[in-house]
Design a protein around this motif. Structure first.
Motif, PDB file in Angstrom:
ATOM      1  N   GLU A 254       1.328  16.195 -11.418  1.00 39.43           N
ATOM      2  CA  GLU A 254      -0.121  16.428 -11.256  1.00 39.43           C
ATOM      3  C   GLU A 254      -0.364  17.249 -10.006  1.00 39.43           C
ATOM      4  O   GLU A 254       0.400  17.140  -9.042  1.00 39.43           O
ATOM      5  CB  GLU A 254      -0.847  15.090 -11.038  1.00 39.43           C
ATOM      6  CG  GLU A 254      -0.954  14.208 -12.244  1.00 39.43           C
ATOM      7  CD  GLU A 254      -1.794  12.963 -11.920  1.00 39.43           C
ATOM      8  OE1 GLU A 254      -2.810  13.086 -11.215  1.00 39.43           O
ATOM      9  OE2 GLU A 254      -1.392  11.890 -12.355  1.00 39.43           O
TER      10      GLU A 254
ATOM     11  N   ASP B 279      -5.006   9.063  -0.434  1.00 39.04           N
ATOM     12  CA  ASP B 279      -6.142   8.854  -1.339  1.00 39.04           C
ATOM     13  C   ASP B 279      -5.699   9.086  -2.785  1.00 39.04           C
ATOM     14  O   ASP B 279      -6.056   8.329  -3.689  1.00 39.04           O
ATOM     15  CB  ASP B 279      -7.298   9.803  -0.984  1.00 39.04           C
ATOM     16  CG  ASP B 279      -7.920   9.461   0.359  1.00 39.04           C
ATOM     17  OD1 ASP B 279      -7.737   8.311   0.820  1.00 39.04           O
ATOM     18  OD2 ASP B 279      -8.570  10.338   0.954  1.00 39.04           O
ATOM     19  N   PHE B 280      -4.919  10.137  -2.960  1.00 41.86           N
ATOM     20  CA  PHE B 280      -4.356  10.446  -4.293  1.00 41.86           C
ATOM     21  C   PHE B 280      -3.557   9.233  -4.796  1.00 41.86           C
ATOM     22  O   PHE B 280      -3.719   8.797  -5.940  1.00 41.86           O
ATOM     23  CB  PHE B 280      -3.447  11.682  -4.166  1.00 41.86           C
ATOM     24  CG  PHE B 280      -2.714  12.074  -5.410  1.00 41.86           C
ATOM     25  CD1 PHE B 280      -3.224  13.042  -6.274  1.00 41.86           C
ATOM     26  CD2 PHE B 280      -1.483  11.500  -5.726  1.00 41.86           C
ATOM     27  CE1 PHE B 280      -2.532  13.419  -7.421  1.00 41.86           C
ATOM     28  CE2 PHE B 280      -0.791  11.867  -6.873  1.00 41.86           C
ATOM     29  CZ  PHE B 280      -1.323  12.832  -7.720  1.00 41.86           C
TER      30      PHE B 280
ATOM     31  N   GLN C  16      -5.849   6.165  -5.562  1.00 43.33           N
ATOM     32  CA  GLN C  16      -6.628   6.363  -6.800  1.00 43.33           C
ATOM     33  C   GLN C  16      -5.783   6.113  -8.051  1.00 43.33           C
ATOM     34  O   GLN C  16      -6.305   5.779  -9.102  1.00 43.33           O
ATOM     35  CB  GLN C  16      -7.188   7.788  -6.857  1.00 43.33           C
ATOM     36  CG  GLN C  16      -8.430   7.986  -5.997  1.00 43.33           C
ATOM     37  CD  GLN C  16      -8.619   9.442  -5.578  1.00 43.33           C
ATOM     38  OE1 GLN C  16      -7.982  10.347  -6.141  1.00 43.33           O
ATOM     39  NE2 GLN C  16      -9.463   9.670  -4.593  1.00 43.33           N
ATOM     40  N   ARG C  17      -4.475   6.287  -7.918  1.00 39.94           N
ATOM     41  CA  ARG C  17      -3.601   6.097  -9.080  1.00 39.94           C
ATOM     42  C   ARG C  17      -2.868   4.756  -9.057  1.00 39.94           C
ATOM     43  O   ARG C  17      -1.958   4.530  -9.849  1.00 39.94           O
ATOM     44  CB  ARG C  17      -2.599   7.261  -9.154  1.00 39.94           C
ATOM     45  CG  ARG C  17      -3.276   8.505  -9.695  1.00 39.94           C
ATOM     46  CD  ARG C  17      -2.656   9.778  -9.207  1.00 39.94           C
ATOM     47  NE  ARG C  17      -3.453  10.924  -9.658  1.00 39.94           N
ATOM     48  CZ  ARG C  17      -4.568  11.339  -9.044  1.00 39.94           C
ATOM     49  NH1 ARG C  17      -5.008  10.724  -7.949  1.00 39.94           N
ATOM     50  NH2 ARG C  17      -5.242  12.375  -9.519  1.00 39.94           N
TER      51      ARG C  17
ATOM     52  N   ALA D 273       3.625  14.788  -7.289  1.00 39.53           N
ATOM     53  CA  ALA D 273       2.340  15.293  -6.798  1.00 39.53           C
ATOM     54  C   ALA D 273       2.568  16.648  -6.135  1.00 39.53           C
ATOM     55  O   ALA D 273       3.267  16.758  -5.122  1.00 39.53           O
ATOM     56  CB  ALA D 273       1.735  14.307  -5.805  1.00 39.53           C
TER      57      ALA D 273
ATOM     58  N   LEU E 140      -1.950  17.878  -6.467  1.00 42.50           N
ATOM     59  CA  LEU E 140      -2.404  17.010  -5.374  1.00 42.50           C
ATOM     60  C   LEU E 140      -3.492  17.740  -4.597  1.00 42.50           C
ATOM     61  O   LEU E 140      -3.251  18.830  -4.060  1.00 42.50           O
ATOM     62  CB  LEU E 140      -1.205  16.696  -4.457  1.00 42.50           C
ATOM     63  CG  LEU E 140      -1.488  16.120  -3.071  1.00 42.50           C
ATOM     64  CD1 LEU E 140      -2.210  14.784  -3.170  1.00 42.50           C
ATOM     65  CD2 LEU E 140      -0.172  15.937  -2.307  1.00 42.50           C
ATOM     66  N   THR E 141      -4.697  17.156  -4.598  1.00 42.84           N
ATOM     67  CA  THR E 141      -5.763  17.720  -3.757  1.00 42.84           C
ATOM     68  C   THR E 141      -6.211  16.617  -2.818  1.00 42.84           C
ATOM     69  O   THR E 141      -6.107  15.438  -3.142  1.00 42.84           O
ATOM     70  CB  THR E 141      -6.972  18.205  -4.602  1.00 42.84           C
ATOM     71  OG1 THR E 141      -7.331  17.169  -5.512  1.00 42.84           O
ATOM     72  CG2 THR E 141      -6.652  19.454  -5.384  1.00 42.84           C
TER      73      THR E 141
ATOM     74  N   LEU F 182      -2.928  12.774   0.601  1.00 47.79           N
ATOM     75  CA  LEU F 182      -1.907  12.146  -0.236  1.00 47.79           C
ATOM     76  C   LEU F 182      -2.185  10.655  -0.437  1.00 47.79           C
ATOM     77  O   LEU F 182      -2.041  10.133  -1.543  1.00 47.79           O
ATOM     78  CB  LEU F 182      -0.534  12.369   0.434  1.00 47.79           C
ATOM     79  CG  LEU F 182       0.650  11.648  -0.178  1.00 47.79           C
ATOM     80  CD1 LEU F 182       0.854  12.077  -1.627  1.00 47.79           C
ATOM     81  CD2 LEU F 182       1.898  11.925   0.649  1.00 47.79           C
TER      82      LEU F 182
END
Ligand code: PNS
Length: 164
Positions: A70, A78-79, A82-83, A37, A72-73, A76
């Motif tokens: 990918e 939440d990222f 989500q995955r 990320a 990272l926005t 971290l």
């Protein structure tokens, strides 16, 4: 849930180094899927844009099965959530890394208690290098070929010489 163990290895990766790649490779032995990320910290003055850093990271992990890169926005955790990632992996080079990373791990576990941070000791060979030191060496005409992949070397050489 697919039952797959997904790990996120976050960082700025400006640029990705063989030290980072060692951590990513070892993480891939512990997880089914690994997401590199690539963050964008607005307080940092990057040599490469986030898009360029993702592209260089993706090229550097292309030979590692189950590993992707990918941007990272946002947060971290939440990222990761989500995955479907349950693990955040951080490499530690020396004691100085630990204080900062422990603070991050505590904050992240407060924000998202289901996600664990795992620390891996940096490998001995490239254990104490950093992207910022490599940028300094490159800016001053030094040789960093031992510490990065050939794609990263040519991108850094072009960028510091003003060719790209
Ligand atoms: O290599 P770096 O610069 O130490 O990497 C920093 C990174 C991208 C891992 C960090 O800035 C990050 O996690 N950014 C996302 C925002 C976030 O979740 N911050 C932690 C909670 S305050």
């Amino acid at each position: 849930m697919s039952g797959q163990r997904v790990a996120v290895v976050p960082g700025s990766y400006d640029p990705i180094t063989r030290g980072h790649l060692d951590i990513v490779r070892r993480t891939s032995a512990l997880a089914d899927r690994v997401i590199v990320a690539v963050g964008d910290n607005t307080t940092k003055n990057y040599l490469f844009t986030q898009e360029e850093r993702v592209r260089l990271a993706a090229a550097s992990v292309a030979d590692l099965p189950g590993v992707s890169a990918e941007p990272l926005t946002g947060l971290l955790v939440d990222f990761a959530a989500q995955r479907g990632a349950g693990i955040i992996v951080k490499g530690l080079r020396f004691a100085g890394d630990f204080d900062y990373e422990l603070q991050m791990a505590h904050l992240n576990s407060h924000l998202q208690p289901g996600i664990e941070t795992v620390f891996l000791p940096a490998g001995r060979q490239f254990g104490t290098i950093s992207s910022s030191l490599l940028r300094t060496i490159a800016h001053n005409g030094g040789d960093i070929s031992e510490f990065v992949t050939p794609e990263v070397l040519s991108a850094v050489t072009a960028r510091v010489s003003g060719r790209a």
